[in-house]
Design an enzyme around this catalytic site. Structure first.
Site, short mmCIF file in Angstrom:
data_model
loop_
_atom_site.label_atom_id
_atom_site.label_comp_id
_atom_site.label_asym_id
_atom_site.label_seq_id
_atom_site.Cartn_x
_atom_site.Cartn_y
_atom_site.Cartn_z
N PRO A 193 0.76 -1.27 0.01
CA PRO A 193 0.00 -0.01 0.13
C PRO A 193 0.80 1.05 0.08
O PRO A 193 0.26 2.34 -0.61
CB PRO A 193 -0.91 -0.15 1.26
CG PRO A 193 -0.86 -1.43 1.32
CD PRO A 193 0.49 -2.23 1.05
N ILE A 246 -1.00 -7.20 -6.29
CA ILE A 246 -0.14 -8.42 -6.99
C ILE A 246 -0.85 -9.36 -8.14
O ILE A 246 -1.99 -10.06 -7.63
CB ILE A 246 0.18 -9.63 -5.73
CG1 ILE A 246 0.74 -8.56 -4.59
CG2 ILE A 246 0.83 -10.75 -6.17
CD1 ILE A 246 2.10 -7.77 -4.85
N GLN A 257 -8.57 6.91 -32.09
CA GLN A 257 -8.95 8.03 -33.13
C GLN A 257 -9.39 7.70 -34.28
O GLN A 257 -10.52 8.31 -35.20
CB GLN A 257 -7.57 9.08 -33.01
CG GLN A 257 -8.28 10.42 -33.55
CD GLN A 257 -9.21 11.32 -32.56
OE1 GLN A 257 -8.94 10.75 -31.43
NE2 GLN A 257 -9.80 12.42 -33.10
N GLU A 312 6.50 -3.14 -13.62
CA GLU A 312 7.72 -3.56 -13.85
C GLU A 312 8.61 -2.26 -13.99
O GLU A 312 9.73 -2.34 -14.83
CB GLU A 312 7.91 -4.67 -15.16
CG GLU A 312 7.78 -5.84 -14.70
CD GLU A 312 6.47 -6.45 -14.03
OE1 GLU A 312 5.34 -5.71 -14.47
OE2 GLU A 312 6.38 -7.20 -13.32
N GLU A 323 8.96 6.64 -15.45
CA GLU A 323 9.92 7.79 -14.55
C GLU A 323 11.21 6.79 -14.08
O GLU A 323 12.22 7.43 -14.11
CB GLU A 323 9.08 8.26 -13.73
CG GLU A 323 8.16 9.39 -14.07
CD GLU A 323 6.76 8.67 -14.65
OE1 GLU A 323 6.58 7.31 -14.42
OE2 GLU A 323 6.06 9.39 -15.17
#
Lengths: 85, 382
Positions: free
Chosen positions: B128, B157, B333, B360, B364
């Site tokens: 969490p 998980i 689109q 995974e 960033e």
């Protein structure tokens, strides 16, 4: 491993580390590259793959001791020890 | 570097595509709506050897090379990212990590079961309060007379709802350590989660561990090396699977878009003859080709056991997961209202693609890793 290949091992290790920490970063063979903060979180895994591929050894669970990997000198000693087994 | 597929790899790709087109693609939207994949499909994946694709034959696996395994993830990902995520957590994150770092006993016991899908595995890292910041995990272990008691909560998980074996990463006096924990261990309970944006059939759950005791032989890897050894190995394996799965999403969007443009009439001509459609298709195909080359390059280096394979896998995951989003957005689109409706797969690809930039190692996190390597020296990247 004879003395020629021992010298070769140190050169190969230095070359790998230089590629990972940057050519312009200075460090000596006795300097702890982890303590100096020269490497990122992926480095340990990259180092294991590098050692296995370059020196035809298998890194086992019991080999995972920061002391073995912390300096160029220690890495060379670790490889020699694995090769002697 | 020769990235051309060998005859064996081409034959495997044909096999994967045939399986996916007949056994998976026709049902994937239903799985997404229902929020689970059926046990019959999991049995089929096990029988095909897809749950132990890269495991050695001696353990009941198919002994595939990494490039072929990438093709499997791409083809499964082309149809159903939830099913691909089973392969990611079961095979890449868990089985391959046990193969690399497990003890002889762990490998002999678990790998034959995992290879055929007789037991399923999941990887319990996120919590969490700990996502990208893996060092922030709070699940704890304490040593008691040679055994270890685990306490804490794992969250998000994948396939935890039905897994039989969990890798649980926990912190304790001797540093962060990974443990193999069986589902039937007293004190372990599973709380299914609902409401996820994409990969809705990936059967995510919370794992609650309360006074959960496991023997010392269940430690995976070296005590205190849970993050650099086990988590990094698992995430590196998982990134390759997700990279190729993301490529599969993008490829599906491209193939469906071309098919639609060939048949849809607007303003008196087929969509394919509109210049703006040609621009979209060109952008999509260029991104898919670039991601294909990055995934193949990562697979090629992984098969060579090249240390650069790790950052190249990160690069492939970064690019493929991002272009899965841009290509899926273009596909929505191009399809107009149909692209927004659940009668087609496009909306599912669009939602699934979003998840790929988070799992995974988020986009960033990849940016930090890739930039650090690039700044140290471009030799390992270019």
């Amino acid at each position: 491993m004879d003395t020629t290949t021992q010298a070769g091992a140190r050169t190969i290790i230095r070359e790998f580390l230089r590629k990972r920490v940057g050519q312009d970063i200075q460090f000596n063979d006795a300097e702890d590259i982890f303590a100096a903060g020269l490497v990122n979180s992926l480095f340990a895994l990259e180092l294991v793959v590098f050692l296995e591929q370059s020196f035809d050894i298998t890194v086992e669970n019991e080999d995972l001791n920061l002391q073995n990997f912390s300096t160029v000198e220690n890495l060379e000693a670790f490889i020699l020890k694995k090769k002697d087994k | 570097m020769n990235l051309e597929l060998t005859a064996t790899q081409q034959a495997l790709r044909k096999e994967f595509r045939s399986f996916v087109d007949t056994e998976l693609l026709p049902y994937a939207n239903a799985y997404d709506k229902e929020g689970y994949i059926p046990l019959e499909l999991i049995q089929q994946l096990g029988e095909q050897g897809y749950l132990g694709a890269t495991l050695p034959v001696e353990y009941g696996g198919r002994g595939m090379d990494q490039l072929s395994y990438g093709l499997l993830n791409e083809e499964i990902g082309r149809a159903c990212s939830s099913t691909r995520s089973l392969i990611t957590v079961h095979t890449s994150l868990t089985a391959e990590t046990i193969l690399r770092w497990g003890t002889k006993g762990q490998k002999e016991h678990w790998l034959p079961l995992l290879a055929r899908g007789l037991k399923l595995a999941a990887f319990g890292l996120s919590e969490p309060d700990a996502g990208s910041d893996t060092a922030g995990i709070k699940t704890s272990y304490t040593e008691q007379n040679g055994s270890y008691e685990l306490n804490g909560v794992k969250k998000w998980i994948t396939f935890a709802q039905i897994a039989d074996l969990y890798v649980i990463v926990a912190r304790g006096e001797q540093g962060i350590t990974a443990f193999l924990v069986e589902r039937n261990t007293p004190g372990l309970t599973i709380k299914p989660m609902e409401g996820i944006l994409g990969t809705r059939a990936s059967m995510i759950a919370e794992i609650h561990l309360k006074h959960c005791v496991v023997p010392a032989e269940n430690i995976l890897g070296r005590k205190g090396w849970g993050l650099p050894q086990i988590v990094n190995t698992a995430l590196d394996n998982g990134r390759y699977s997700v990279a190729c799965g993301s490529l599969g999403i993008a490829r599906a969007c491209l193939e469906d878009s071309i098919q639609y443009a060939r048949t849809r009439q607007q303003y008196g001509q087929l969509l394919k003859d509109h210049q703006l459609t040609k621009q979209k298709i060109t952008n999509m195909v260029t991104e898919v080709k670039a991601a294909t080359l990055l995934c193949r390059n990562a697979g090629f280096l992984r098969d060579k056991k090249d240390p650069d394979s790790i950052i190249q896998t990160s690069l492939a995951k970064y690019h493929a997961s991002r272009i899965a989003n841009t290509v899926a957005a273009d596909a929505v689109q191009l399809h107009g209202a149909l692209g927004c409706h659940d009668s087609l797969s496009i909306q599912r690809y669009f939602r699934d693609a979003r998840v790929m930039e988070i799992i995974e190692g988020s986009t960033e996190i990849q940016q930090i890793l890739i930039a650090d390597h690039s700044i140290a020296g471009l030799d390992t990247i270019l």
